[in-house]
Design a protein around this motif. Structure first.
Motif, short mmCIF file in Angstrom:
data_model
loop_
_atom_site.label_atom_id
_atom_site.label_comp_id
_atom_site.label_asym_id
_atom_site.label_seq_id
_atom_site.Cartn_x
_atom_site.Cartn_y
_atom_site.Cartn_z
N TRP A 118 0.82 -1.21 0.00
CA TRP A 118 0.00 0.00 0.00
C TRP A 118 0.86 1.26 0.00
O TRP A 118 0.58 2.22 -0.72
CB TRP A 118 -0.93 -0.02 1.20
N ARG A 119 1.93 1.24 0.79
CA ARG A 119 2.83 2.40 0.82
C ARG A 119 3.55 2.59 -0.52
O ARG A 119 3.73 3.71 -0.98
CB ARG A 119 3.84 2.25 1.96
N PHE A 120 3.94 1.47 -1.13
CA PHE A 120 4.58 1.57 -2.43
C PHE A 120 3.64 2.21 -3.45
O PHE A 120 4.05 3.08 -4.23
CB PHE A 120 5.02 0.18 -2.93
N PRO A 179 5.57 11.81 -11.95
CA PRO A 179 4.82 12.38 -13.08
C PRO A 179 4.21 11.29 -13.97
O PRO A 179 4.84 10.25 -14.23
CB PRO A 179 5.89 13.17 -13.85
N GLY A 180 2.99 11.54 -14.43
CA GLY A 180 2.33 10.64 -15.35
C GLY A 180 1.75 9.39 -14.70
O GLY A 180 1.35 8.46 -15.40
N ARG A 181 1.71 9.36 -13.35
CA ARG A 181 1.19 8.19 -12.65
C ARG A 181 0.02 8.61 -11.76
O ARG A 181 -0.15 9.79 -11.46
CB ARG A 181 2.27 7.54 -11.78
N SER A 182 -0.74 7.62 -11.34
CA SER A 182 -1.83 7.88 -10.41
C SER A 182 -2.09 6.62 -9.60
O SER A 182 -1.78 5.50 -10.03
CB SER A 182 -3.10 8.29 -11.16
N ARG A 183 -2.69 6.81 -8.44
CA ARG A 183 -3.02 5.66 -7.59
C ARG A 183 -4.01 4.73 -8.32
O ARG A 183 -3.90 3.50 -8.23
CB ARG A 183 -3.61 6.14 -6.26
N ALA A 184 -4.96 5.33 -9.04
CA ALA A 184 -5.95 4.52 -9.76
C ALA A 184 -5.28 3.65 -10.82
O ALA A 184 -5.63 2.48 -10.99
CB ALA A 184 -7.00 5.42 -10.40
N GLU A 185 -4.31 4.23 -11.52
CA GLU A 185 -3.60 3.46 -12.55
C GLU A 185 -2.81 2.32 -11.92
O GLU A 185 -2.79 1.20 -12.44
CB GLU A 185 -2.66 4.38 -13.34
N GLY A 186 -2.16 2.59 -10.81
CA GLY A 186 -1.41 1.54 -10.12
C GLY A 186 -2.31 0.42 -9.64
O GLY A 186 -1.97 -0.76 -9.77
N LEU A 187 -3.47 0.78 -9.08
CA LEU A 187 -4.41 -0.23 -8.63
C LEU A 187 -4.93 -1.08 -9.79
O LEU A 187 -5.08 -2.30 -9.68
CB LEU A 187 -5.59 0.44 -7.91
#
Length: 637
Positions: free
Chosen positions: A403-405, A413-421
């Protein structure tokens, strides 16, 4: 760097000298300095081997190919370079082997004669070669671990044909080729190419990276390709982070030192990113007095321009810079040659920038360039493989760390938590969510411009191409993905682009990041050395380059490369492109009415721009050229 070809047939008349000569002429750009052909009867058949030579090491006739071993048992045609040939030569001489030239080809054939297949992992270099054994009456075909150099082949009843490029293979085969519709679908709909043994031509196969196959010339049996190298994925290194960075630094500098061996002028492709900057800065460190010529595409006036970073590196090393500035008129003028050069469809117009970089290098007398391909796939570059990293942490029940990662990774830049999930869910559902995510993102399996029934009747699978895992190990999901990227997808396309573009102008492109020794070391490290807990990509490599590459480059958080303003370029020639796409393409699986409708909407701005436009252009050109309906002259105006 060279071009190779070969043909074996059980009936001699099926291999004509004219056909071989025609095929060899298609490879002349790969080797303008010399060429050779041999024909030899083997049992009831005939074997032909051909070679075109770009002289890089030992410019004398001593490097002529096909080359025979000292005892006459073996004959080889070899495309590539063996950078540690001096060390191997010394070792072989210590065991009583004599040499007649300074050529790395002679070292290769002696190493094969002395050690057999066991010599392959010892080669630091890039290679695709075929070696004929007169005693065993076999032809063994081998491709380097990463597929840096190409090898196409066709197996038919009573014959086996191979060549460095498809155009030469077309000449050898002597009949009109037909498209592979599955590969057409995979490319047009999903942008997938160069990810497996099948090419865009039905029956034309790639020998995959790290593979070899044997042709038994007396019986005509062709063995299935077998691996001589596989990327390891186990975490075997016990080094601390600092120690690992130091070892990596030494390995990388040694690689650059070896890759600078040449009897002709060298240069470097410089984009301004970490990878190419590391190459240029390492060149200066290991050769303080070396004249360094850099070649850079500059997207002038664009948000994707990296000129400021290019200038910084050139000043830092005292290089002689050469900048290439391009516009839509340049693309229109060169498009036909670019597409023909690549031989098969490809991803985007960024390949055009690379094409122009090599052309400019040749115009300035440079025959060899060092390039930064491969580091992203070896050190977890790009976006840091968040889905795989989160899955590795979950495998280890480190839920809090996962979760911390995610939170730290999303800050870049160019990233989001939603994209990672989304990527993590896709990973942990074994890819089952991928089709759904692609549909949500406007990438359906059967877009309106396809006639899916025609494809299904032909046996085409209408889904995202399945990814064949090289390995699967809990807690090592990033490394497993890197292993696949290095040998089965991703990197293969990039290496193809570089090979065809550089060879078009008789330039040898070298990739110092891609040696077995260094890649195996990187894949043995803990995953957190590759992508840090804070989401930093290439973490151990950035640390290894401290003091060599300026911190302002190493601390960059973006990645651009030779990016081009594709939408603007295509929009500027939209009328020409539309006219071309309106031709009767004789492709029954394309609904051209819907295709043109979508093209008009994209050009009008009522539909978001998509790289599918480039894929339409690219595939149609390739198809027309393949079946010789007509040359797409509109795009050459």
């Amino acid at each position: 760097m060279c071009g190779v070809l070969g043909a074996w047939a059980a009936r001699a008349p099926s291999i004509s000298r004219q056909r071989v000569d025609d095929a060899l002429a298609k490879l002349r750009h790969r080797g303008p300095n010399d060429h050779g052909v041999v024909f030899e009867s083997v049992g009831a058949g005939v074997l032909a081997l051909g070679h075109t030579r770009l002289s890089i090491i030992d410019l004398s006739p001593g490097g002529h190919q096909p080359m025979d071993s000292a005892d006459g048992r073996f004959s080889i045609v070899f495309n590539g370079e063996i950078y540690n040939y001096r060390e191997l030569r010394t070792e072989l001489q210590g065991q009583g082997v004599g040499f007649r030239s300074e050529s790395d080809t002679e070292v290769l054939i002696a190493a094969w004669q002395h050690w057999g297949e066991a010599c392959l992992p010892r080669l630091a270099g890039m290679f695709a070669f075929a070696i004929f054994d007169r005693w065993q009456k076999t032809l063994v075909c081998i491709r380097d671990a990463f597929g840096i150099k190409p090898f196409f082949y066709v197996t038919q009843p009573g014959s086996f044909l191979f060549a460095s490029e498809m155009s030469a293979l077309n000449s050898l085969i002597g009949k009109m080729p037909t498209p592979d519709w599955q590969r057409a679908y995979d490319y047009l709909v999903h942008g997938d190419y160069d990810s497996g043994p099948r090419s865009f031509v039905d029956g034309f196969l790639h020998l995959m990276p790290g593979q070899m196959l044997t042709v038994h010339l007396e019986t005509g049996r062709v063995d299935l390709p077998t691996p001589w190298w596989r990327p390891p994925v186990a975490a075997t290194s016990q080094l601390g982070f600092g120690e690992a960075a130091q070892v990596l630094r030494e390995k990388f500098l040694n690689n650059v030192r070896l890759h600078l061996r040449s009897d002709v002028p060298l240069g470097a492709a410089l984009s301004g990113g970490i990878d190419s900057s590391a190459i240029v800065c390492a060149m200066r460190l290991v050769e303080p007095d070396l004249p360094i010529n850099t070649f850079s595409y500059i997207a002038s006036g664009s948000q994707v321009s990296e000129e400021v970073w290019v200038d910084h590196i050139n000043r830092h090393v005292g290089a002689n810079p050469h900048k290439i500035v391009l516009g839509h008129a340049d693309l229109a003028a060169d498009l036909h040659d670019l597409l023909t050069t690549q031989g098969e469809p490809f991803g985007s117009t960024s390949i055009y920038a690379q094409y122009c970089v090599y052309r400019t290098a040749r115009e300035h007398g440079i025959t060899v360039t060092l390039d930064g391909q491969g580091v992203d796939e070896a050190v977890a570059g790009y976006n840091g493989y968040p889905g795989q990293r989160i899955r590795s942490l979950v495998d280890q029940r480190r839920y809090g760390d996962a979760w911390r990662f995610l939170g730290q990774w999303a800050q870049w830049p160019g990233r989001s938590r939603a994209e990672g999930l989304k990527r993590a869910v896709n990973q942990m559902s074994n890819g089952r969510m991928n089709a759904l995510f692609r549909h949500w993102n406007g990438m359906p399996n059967s877009p309106k411009w396809l006639n899916p029934g025609v494809l299904q009747e032909a046996g085409v699978t209408l889904q995202y191409p399945p990814e064949l895992a090289v390995a699967s190990e809990p807690g090592r999901r990033v490394v497993c993905e890197l292993a696949a990227s290095l040998t089965r997808k991703g990197l293969l396309g990039l290496l193809r682009h570089g090979d065809r573009n550089s060879m078009r102008f008789s330039v040898e492109s070298r990739v110092p990041f891609l040696t077995i020794d260094m890649v195996e070391f990187l894949l043995s490290l803990p995953e957190e050395y590759l992508i840090s807990a804070g989401g930093e990509t290439k973490s151990v490599f950035r640390a290894a380059m401290r003091g060599i590459v300026p911190d302002v480059i190493l601390d960059r958080r973006d990645k651009i490369g030779f990016a081009t303003p594709e939408r603007q370029w295509i929009a500027a020639i939209a009328t020409t492109v539309r006219g071309w796409l309106s031709d009767d393409l004789k492709l029954p699986f394309l609904n051209q009415r819907e295709l043109l409708k979508e093209f008009d909407q994209i050009m009008a701005g009522s539909r978001p721009f998509s790289w599918v436009v480039w894929r339409w252009i690219n595939y149609v050109h390739w198809h027309l050229s393949l079946i010789h309906i007509s040359e797409p002259t509109r795009l050459r105006r």
